[in-house]
Scaffold this motif. Structure first.
Motif, PDB file in Angstrom:
ATOM      1  N   LYS A  43      19.551  23.400  38.293  1.00 62.40           N
ATOM      2  CA  LYS A  43      19.832  23.053  36.894  1.00 62.40           C
ATOM      3  C   LYS A  43      18.919  23.837  35.947  1.00 62.40           C
ATOM      4  O   LYS A  43      19.348  24.296  34.883  1.00 62.40           O
ATOM      5  N   ALA A  44      17.651  23.995  36.351  1.00 56.06           N
ATOM      6  CA  ALA A  44      16.706  24.737  35.502  1.00 56.06           C
ATOM      7  C   ALA A  44      17.060  26.225  35.429  1.00 56.06           C
ATOM      8  O   ALA A  44      16.756  26.893  34.448  1.00 56.06           O
ATOM      9  N   ALA A  45      17.738  26.723  36.472  1.00 54.46           N
ATOM     10  CA  ALA A  45      18.020  28.157  36.536  1.00 54.46           C
ATOM     11  C   ALA A  45      19.437  28.513  36.104  1.00 54.46           C
ATOM     12  O   ALA A  45      19.736  29.693  35.892  1.00 54.46           O
ATOM     13  N   THR A  46      20.332  27.513  35.983  1.00 53.35           N
ATOM     14  CA  THR A  46      21.747  27.802  35.757  1.00 53.35           C
ATOM     15  C   THR A  46      22.296  26.955  34.618  1.00 53.35           C
ATOM     16  O   THR A  46      22.129  25.734  34.616  1.00 53.35           O
ATOM     17  N   ASP A  47      22.956  27.598  33.672  1.00 51.68           N
ATOM     18  CA  ASP A  47      23.582  26.879  32.563  1.00 51.68           C
ATOM     19  C   ASP A  47      24.997  26.504  32.978  1.00 51.68           C
ATOM     20  O   ASP A  47      25.970  27.170  32.621  1.00 51.68           O
ATOM     21  N   HIS A  48      25.132  25.435  33.737  1.00 48.98           N
ATOM     22  CA  HIS A  48      26.413  25.045  34.319  1.00 48.98           C
ATOM     23  C   HIS A  48      26.520  23.519  34.251  1.00 48.98           C
ATOM     24  O   HIS A  48      25.741  22.814  34.887  1.00 48.98           O
ATOM     25  N   PRO A  49      27.488  22.981  33.483  1.00 51.82           N
ATOM     26  CA  PRO A  49      27.539  21.527  33.305  1.00 51.82           C
ATOM     27  C   PRO A  49      27.786  20.761  34.607  1.00 51.82           C
ATOM     28  O   PRO A  49      27.376  19.613  34.737  1.00 51.82           O
ATOM     29  N   GLU A  50      28.449  21.387  35.583  1.00 52.82           N
ATOM     30  CA  GLU A  50      28.674  20.695  36.843  1.00 52.82           C
ATOM     31  C   GLU A  50      27.390  20.549  37.655  1.00 52.82           C
ATOM     32  O   GLU A  50      27.261  19.635  38.460  1.00 52.82           O
ATOM     33  N   VAL A  51      26.431  21.448  37.457  1.00 51.91           N
ATOM     34  CA  VAL A  51      25.121  21.276  38.103  1.00 51.91           C
ATOM     35  C   VAL A  51      24.475  20.009  37.565  1.00 51.91           C
ATOM     36  O   VAL A  51      23.928  19.192  38.317  1.00 51.91           O
ATOM     37  N   ALA A  52      24.531  19.839  36.240  1.00 56.35           N
ATOM     38  CA  ALA A  52      23.999  18.622  35.629  1.00 56.35           C
ATOM     39  C   ALA A  52      24.767  17.394  36.120  1.00 56.35           C
ATOM     40  O   ALA A  52      24.169  16.337  36.382  1.00 56.35           O
ATOM     41  N   GLY A  53      26.086  17.519  36.252  1.00 62.17           N
ATOM     42  CA  GLY A  53      26.880  16.403  36.742  1.00 62.17           C
ATOM     43  C   GLY A  53      26.481  15.999  38.146  1.00 62.17           C
ATOM     44  O   GLY A  53      26.375  14.803  38.455  1.00 62.17           O
TER      45      GLY A  53
END
Length: 388
Positions: A193-203
């Motif tokens: 999450k810290a390395a990737t701007d991807h909402p599914e990572v946050a999900g």
């Protein structure tokens, strides 16, 4: 001998060898040989720099194997210059190895098995036990996966979606077996999450936190399963719940809904209910409808049927179940639950017994067996009262 230390060092030692030019399969074999050497040598002569020792020995093992293999002679020029032994650089390469193990050329089952073996530190026997397959079958699966990624380098990793799927499956595997990987999956998802701007990572991170928050209440002191409706909610980790909800809300605000966000929203509704009876099942059904549009799998439809039965009554739940394949895992257990709520105790007892026979693990089998015994006891008590 600190076997936990060996397990923690394995990913970074493996990554050093791969960065130096070793193919993944040969590097993994060399690291395993070095770990065996450590188990033999360290009890009497522990090294000052454990990681450096493992890197040096594993690299020599790799060189020996390479030079002995005539088919790899073309690589000898590159491998002859052995780096001087010394302290290894401090770096956490685990997430990078997840990308390698999650290469799109692998099936999800092979990717998870390879990840558990090479990065998680589990033995082939432990992984086979988790998958309920013979050890020989799992060994063949891992060997095929290693051959598939033999020529894959760190500049040819799997994509984020594949890594998310593997992390999710590893998180689920982490609750069973001899090694707990759930916390490690959360740690790596935080890194991603810290390395990737991807909402599914946050999900996915929100989903993991919300599920992990209930872990302490999932089992009784004797190890038996405690269903969600019967869990002591005072034992839930409110800090993890608050963090998960906050991460989820930020992800949903970006209006790029994915299946992990939808699953996390369902988990958040369960976490938000002060008691099982206050669960907002109507909204959960709505979220399952959203999830089905993203991933209309049989498991999603089965879970939606459960939510429908809770929201609209057991007969509505049974009607939703009727549209699904009865051989679906846990189908019989859900049907038993709704038949019990509808007053058909004989059918419920029979279905609980069938579900127990098909349970994927011992804890679930014991729970379903107890449910069948409980219903049969109710039936027998009613018969005795009728005779009296």
């Amino acid at each position: 001998m600190d076997e936990a230390l060996l397990r923690d060092l394995t990913p970074s030692v493996l990554a050093v060898l791969v960065r130096r030019g070793a193919d993944f399969a040969a590097a993994e074999d060399a690291v395993q040989d070095a770990l065996g050497e450590a188990l033999r040598v360290w009890p009497a002569d522990p090294p000052r720099d454990a990681k450096g020792w493992l890197v040096t020995v594993a690299w020599r093992k790799f060189l020996d194997a390479t030079r002995a293999d005539a088919a790899r002679r073309r690589r000898e020029d590159r491998l002859r210059e052995e780096p001087a032994p010394g302290p290894a650089p401090a770096a956490d390469d685990t997430l990078q190895l997840y990308f390698l193990c999650a290469h799109p050329s692998l099936t999800p089952a092979s990717a998870v098995a390879l990840t558990l073996r090479a990065v998680g530190g589990l033995t082939t026997r432990q992984i086979a036990r988790a998958y309920l397959v013979p050890e020989a079958t799992m060994a063949q699966r891992i060997s095929r996966a290693k051959r598939t990624v033999t020529d894959v380098r760190f500049d040819q990793p799997g994509d984020v979606a594949t890594v998310l799927r593997v992390l999710y499956l590893v998180f689920n595997e982490g609750y069973s077996g001899d090694v707990d990987l759930a916390a490690e999956a959360i740690r790596l998802t935080r890194q991603l999450k810290a390395a990737t701007d991807h909402p599914e990572v946050a999900g996915l991170l929100a989903l993991m936190l919300l599920h992990h928050a209930r872990r302490a209440a999932r089992t009784a002191p004797d190890g038996s399963l405690v269903p969600l409706a019967e869990q002591d909610r005072g034992r839930w980790d409110t800090k993890a719940i608050a963090e998960g909800v906050g991460i989820l809300q930020a992800a949903l605000a970006r209006d790029r809904l994915g299946e992990f966000q939808a699953q996390a929203a369902i988990a958040a509704l369960h976490a938000d209910a002060p008691t099982a009876g206050e669960t907002d099942w109507v909204q959960i059904v709505e979220w399952y409808d959203e999830l089905a549009r993203l991933n209309d799998s049989p498991v999603v439809r089965l879970n939606r049927a459960v939510a429908v039965g809770e929201a609209d009554g057991p007969r509505a739940g049974l009607a939703a179940l009727a549209a699904l394949d009865a051989s679906l895992p846990r189908h019989a257990a859900v049907a038993a639950y709704f038949h019990e709520r509808d007053g058909d105790l004989a059918t419920a007892a029979r279905l609980y017994a069938e579900a127990a026979a098909e349970a994927p693990n011992l804890a679930e089998r014991d729970h379903l067996t107890r449910q069948a015994a409980r219903i049969n006891a109710r039936i027998n008590a009613a018969v005795r009262r009728g005779r009296g």
